[in-house]
Every structure is written in C-alpha cells, then in structure tokens.
Design an enzyme around this catalytic site. Sequence first.
Site, PDB file in Angstrom:
ATOM      1  N   CYS A  26      25.548  51.175  50.767  1.00 52.95           N
ATOM      2  CA  CYS A  26      26.910  50.906  50.305  1.00 52.95           C
ATOM      3  C   CYS A  26      26.905  50.291  48.904  1.00 52.95           C
ATOM      4  CB  CYS A  26      27.666  50.025  51.304  1.00 52.95           C
ATOM      5  SG  CYS A  26      27.454  48.250  51.067  1.00 52.95           S
ATOM      6  N   HIS A  45      33.194  40.944  52.386  1.00 50.85           N
ATOM      7  CA  HIS A  45      33.316  40.190  51.130  1.00 50.85           C
ATOM      8  C   HIS A  45      34.539  39.298  51.191  1.00 50.85           C
ATOM      9  CE1 HIS A  45      35.362  44.071  50.626  1.00 50.85           C
ATOM     10  NE2 HIS A  45      36.230  43.454  49.834  1.00 50.85           N
TER      11      HIS A  45
HETATM   12  P1  AMP Z   1      38.657  45.246  49.173  1.00 52.09           P
HETATM   13  O1  AMP Z   1      39.859  46.084  48.823  1.00 52.09           O
HETATM   14  O2  AMP Z   1      39.002  43.975  49.871  1.00 52.09           O
HETATM   15  O3  AMP Z   1      37.603  46.072  49.883  1.00 52.09           O
HETATM   16  O4  AMP Z   1      38.056  44.765  47.784  1.00 52.09           O
HETATM   17  C1  AMP Z   1      37.059  45.449  47.090  1.00 52.09           C
HETATM   18  C2  AMP Z   1      36.971  44.785  45.755  1.00 52.09           C
HETATM   19  O5  AMP Z   1      35.767  45.185  45.128  1.00 52.09           O
HETATM   20  C3  AMP Z   1      38.115  45.150  44.790  1.00 52.09           C
HETATM   21  O6  AMP Z   1      38.801  43.965  44.401  1.00 52.09           O
HETATM   22  C4  AMP Z   1      37.395  45.820  43.626  1.00 52.09           C
HETATM   23  O7  AMP Z   1      37.986  45.524  42.384  1.00 52.09           O
HETATM   24  C5  AMP Z   1      35.992  45.245  43.755  1.00 52.09           C
HETATM   25  N1  AMP Z   1      34.941  46.070  43.177  1.00 52.09           N
HETATM   26  C6  AMP Z   1      34.718  47.398  43.384  1.00 52.09           C
HETATM   27  N2  AMP Z   1      33.622  47.802  42.716  1.00 52.09           N
HETATM   28  C7  AMP Z   1      33.131  46.711  42.085  1.00 52.09           C
HETATM   29  C8  AMP Z   1      31.992  46.485  41.234  1.00 52.09           C
HETATM   30  N3  AMP Z   1      31.150  47.475  40.895  1.00 52.09           N
HETATM   31  N4  AMP Z   1      31.803  45.234  40.749  1.00 52.09           N
HETATM   32  C9  AMP Z   1      32.646  44.241  41.075  1.00 52.09           C
HETATM   33  N5  AMP Z   1      33.715  44.382  41.879  1.00 52.09           N
HETATM   34  C10 AMP Z   1      33.953  45.604  42.374  1.00 52.09           C
END
Ligand code: AMP
Length: 118
Positions: A2, A95
């Site tokens: 992932c 997360h």
């Molecule tokens: P969720 O919608 O709770 O699954 O949040 C996923 C989060 O991951 C979102 O706020 C995205 O902006 C963040 N995200 C996705 N890809 C990355 C990345 N490569 N580096 C940092 N944050 C990321």
Amino acid sequence: MCLFCKIINKEIPSNIILENEEFLAFHDINPKAPVHILAIPKIHVDSFNEVNPELMASMTKFIQNIAVEFQLDESGYRVITNIGENGGQEVKHLHFHILGGAKLKWEHFSDANPQDFL
Ligand code: AMP
C-alpha cells in the site's frame, strides 16, 4: 504494497517529522489546516477497525508527542481517523490526521441534521 507502506519503506518520498521503531509521522501532501500531519503505525493495519488496543496505547503517546512538538497541545487540535467507505477512508492503512495551527471550523457538522442524510 500500500501507499503508506511504501512511504514507510522510503520507496515514496515524504516529509517526515517524527519516527521511531513503531510509528511514522509526516506532513499530509494536501493539507487542510496550517498543520496537517499524518501519524501511522509501521506495521500494516487496514483501519481503526483492526487495530490492536495495545498498539493504540503507544500510538496515543506518539500522537501526544507530535502535539507537543508542534506546540498544538495548549492551543488545541483535532485528531481524525476515517474508517471505510462511509468514513471516507481513501488510504487503506490506519492513519490519524492531526490538524491544528488555527481555530478549526466544524464545517459540515456545524449545521448537520441526521435528516439531511435520508
Ligand atoms: P483518508 O482520506 O483519511 O484516507 O486520508 C488520506 C490522506 O493521505 C489524505 O489527506 C491525503 O492528502 C494524504 N496523502 C495521500 N498521498 C500522500 C502522500 N504521498 N504523502 C502524504 N500524504 C498523502
């Protein structure tokens, strides 16, 4: 593997702010507040549904440490974990969003009425 496991393995770059044996914290790529940090366990856990309460105990301490390091503990902040489809979880690796640095709006929830969803 992932997306967040790739970040843990440094196969994908991220802006890391805190790391120990068990957890990693890095800046969200699409911040929704002046401070928007993601805290994740290094072992893959799909979501809060599956997390071991013992892991949560040390995860809690890790999140508290981030709040202190970014001087959010006194001004206040928000911790969010989205779970599954209805929770809006996009990345299927547990997360916690740590949001702060300004007075956060309650936006959607401020005037939400359960009837609105019917
Ligand atoms: P969720 O919608 O709770 O699954 O949040 C996923 C989060 O991951 C979102 O706020 C995205 O902006 C963040 N995200 C996705 N890809 C990355 C990345 N490569 N580096 C940092 N944050 C990321």
